[in-house]
Design an enzyme around this catalytic site. Structure first.
Site, short mmCIF file in Angstrom:
data_model
loop_
_atom_site.label_atom_id
_atom_site.label_comp_id
_atom_site.label_asym_id
_atom_site.label_seq_id
_atom_site.Cartn_x
_atom_site.Cartn_y
_atom_site.Cartn_z
N ASP A 191 -4.82 8.46 20.96
CA ASP A 191 -5.44 8.00 19.70
C ASP A 191 -6.89 7.57 19.90
OD1 ASP A 191 -3.11 8.48 18.20
OD2 ASP A 191 -2.27 6.55 18.80
N LYS B 235 0.48 13.79 22.50
CA LYS B 235 0.61 13.67 21.04
C LYS B 235 -0.76 13.32 20.47
CE LYS B 235 2.09 9.87 18.89
NZ LYS B 235 1.24 9.57 17.73
N LYS C 18 2.83 13.39 10.65
CA LYS C 18 3.88 12.73 9.84
C LYS C 18 3.96 13.35 8.45
CE LYS C 18 3.99 8.46 12.48
NZ LYS C 18 2.76 8.54 13.31
N GLY D 123 5.06 -3.89 22.84
CA GLY D 123 6.03 -4.78 23.45
C GLY D 123 7.28 -4.14 24.03
N SER E 56 9.81 -1.72 26.41
CA SER E 56 9.86 -1.39 27.84
C SER E 56 10.34 0.06 28.01
CB SER E 56 10.84 -2.35 28.53
OG SER E 56 11.62 -1.69 29.50
N GLY F 32 0.48 5.08 24.15
CA GLY F 32 -0.93 5.24 23.84
C GLY F 32 -1.81 4.26 24.57
O1 O7E Z 1 1.18 1.51 20.51
P1 O7E Z 1 0.58 2.63 21.27
O2 O7E Z 1 -0.88 2.51 21.48
O3 O7E Z 1 1.34 2.92 22.56
O4 O7E Z 1 0.71 3.97 20.38
C1 O7E Z 1 1.93 4.40 19.85
C2 O7E Z 1 1.75 5.73 19.18
O5 O7E Z 1 2.98 6.11 18.59
C3 O7E Z 1 0.72 5.75 18.06
O6 O7E Z 1 0.15 7.05 18.04
C4 O7E Z 1 1.53 5.54 16.82
O7 O7E Z 1 0.94 6.14 15.68
C5 O7E Z 1 2.83 6.24 17.18
N1 O7E Z 1 4.06 5.74 16.54
C6 O7E Z 1 4.41 4.43 16.63
O8 O7E Z 1 3.74 3.62 17.27
N2 O7E Z 1 5.55 4.00 16.00
C7 O7E Z 1 6.37 4.83 15.32
O9 O7E Z 1 7.38 4.39 14.82
C8 O7E Z 1 6.04 6.18 15.26
C9 O7E Z 1 4.92 6.64 15.92
C10 O7E Z 1 4.75 8.03 16.04
O10 O7E Z 1 4.06 8.55 16.87
O11 O7E Z 1 5.45 8.82 15.27
C11 O7E Z 1 5.48 10.16 15.57
C12 O7E Z 1 5.92 10.44 16.98
#
Ligand code: O7E
Length: 217
Positions: free
Chosen positions: A12, A34, A62, A176, A178, A193
Site C-alpha cells: 500500500d 496484493k 474489493k 495486532g 499474529s 502490509g
Molecule cells: O494493516 P496492514 O498494513 O498489514 O495492511 C493490511 C492490508 O490488508 C491492507 O491492504 C488492507 O486494505 C487489507 N485488508 C485488511 O486490512 N482487512 C480486511 O479485512 C481486508 C483487507 C483486504 O486486503 O481485503 C482483501 C484481501
C-alpha cells in the site's frame, strides 16, 4: 496460487519506485503481492504488469457491484495482468458468480471478503460473514478473506468452507494479529502490509514472518 511461504505482501505504498524496490527485496519471501487503490490510483494500472515479474499479483479492488459490472471490472483487471481479484461478498450470489465464472474461463482466482479485520467490521459485517463464507464455497470461489485480528472467526469460517477453498488473512502486525496464531486457526496465507513495507529492512521483516509460520504450514 501456490503456497511456499504463506506470506502475501500488501503493497500500500503510493510511489512507483518504492513499490518496485520493496517488491524486489521481498520477492523471495512472498507467494503473491496484493495491490489496491492506493498504489494503482497513484501510479496507474500498468503497475500490475510491472510488479508481476516479482510475484503473482492479487488486485484488491474489493469489487462490489451488479453481476454485469463485476464481470466488466474483473475483465479489465485480468487483462492488465492480475492473477486474482478480491470481491466483496455482501452484494450476493449473482454478483459473485459473475466474477467466478469469468475467473474460471481465464484460469484466474477470485477471493471473497467475508468479515473484515478492523473494529468497525463488528457493526455490520460480522453478522453476515458466515453466510458469505457459505456462499463463496457454493460459488466455488478460490478462497475467502478472513480477519487475522480474530483467529477464532477464521477457525469458524474454515469449518464452513471446508478444505476446498483457501483463506487469506490480513490484520497481522500493524492491526495486532499474529501470523502463527491465524495460520494455526486455519488460514493458508497471511497478508501483511505496514509491518513489512514500513520496516527498516523489509526483507528481514518478511523473513521473520516466514520463519514464524514455517512449522505450521
Ligand atoms: O494493516 P496492514 O498494513 O498489514 O495492511 C493490511 C492490508 O490488508 C491492507 O491492504 C488492507 O486494505 C487489507 N485488508 C485488511 O486490512 N482487512 C480486511 O479485512 C481486508 C483487507 C483486504 O486486503 O481485503 C482483501 C484481501
Amino acid at each position: 496460487m501456490e503456497r511456499k511461504t504463506g506470506l502475501i505482501l500488501a503493497l500500500d505504498v503510493t510511489d512507483r519506485l518504492e513499490a518496485v524496490e520493496i517488491s524486489e527485496k521481498v520477492a523471495g519471501y512472498v507467494d503473491a503481492i496484493k495491490i489496491g487503490y492506493p498504489l494503482v490510483l497513484s501510479t496507474g494500472m500498468d503497475m500490475i504488469s510491472q510488479l508481476s515479474k516479482f510475484a503473482p499479483i492479487i488486485a484488491d479492488f474489493k469489487v462490489a457491484d451488479i453481476p454485469n459490472t463485476n464481470r466488466l471490472i474483473c475483465e479489465q483487471v485480468f487483462k492488465a495482468g492480475a492473477d486474482a481479484v478480491i470481491v466483496q461478498g455482501f452484494t450476493g450470489h449473482d454478483s459473485l458468480e459473475a466474477a467466478v465464472k469469468l475467473a474460471k474461463e481465464e484460469n484466474k482466482d477470485i477471493y471473497v471478503v467475508t468479515e473484515m479485520s478492523h473494529p468497525g467490521a463488528l457493526d455490520f459485517m460480522q453478522q453476515v460473514g458466515e453466510g458469505i463464507a457459505k456462499m463463496a464455497a457454493d460459488a466455488k470461489a478460490s478462497g475467502v478473506v478472513a480477519p487475522a485480528t480474530r483467529p477464532e472467526r477464521v477457525a469458524e469460517i474454515r469449518k464452513i468452507i471446508g478444505n476446498d477453498l483457501s483463506i487469506i488473512s490480513p490484520g497481522v502486525g500493524a492491526q495486532g494479529g499474529s501470523a502463527s496464531d491465524v495460520i494455526k486457526a486455519g488460514a493458508d496465507w497471511v497478508i501483511v502490509g505496514r509491518a513489512i513495507y514500513q520496516a527498516e529492512d523489509p526483507a528481514m521483516a518478511a523473513k521473520k514472518l516466514v520463519d514464524e509460520m514455517k512449522e505450521f504450514i
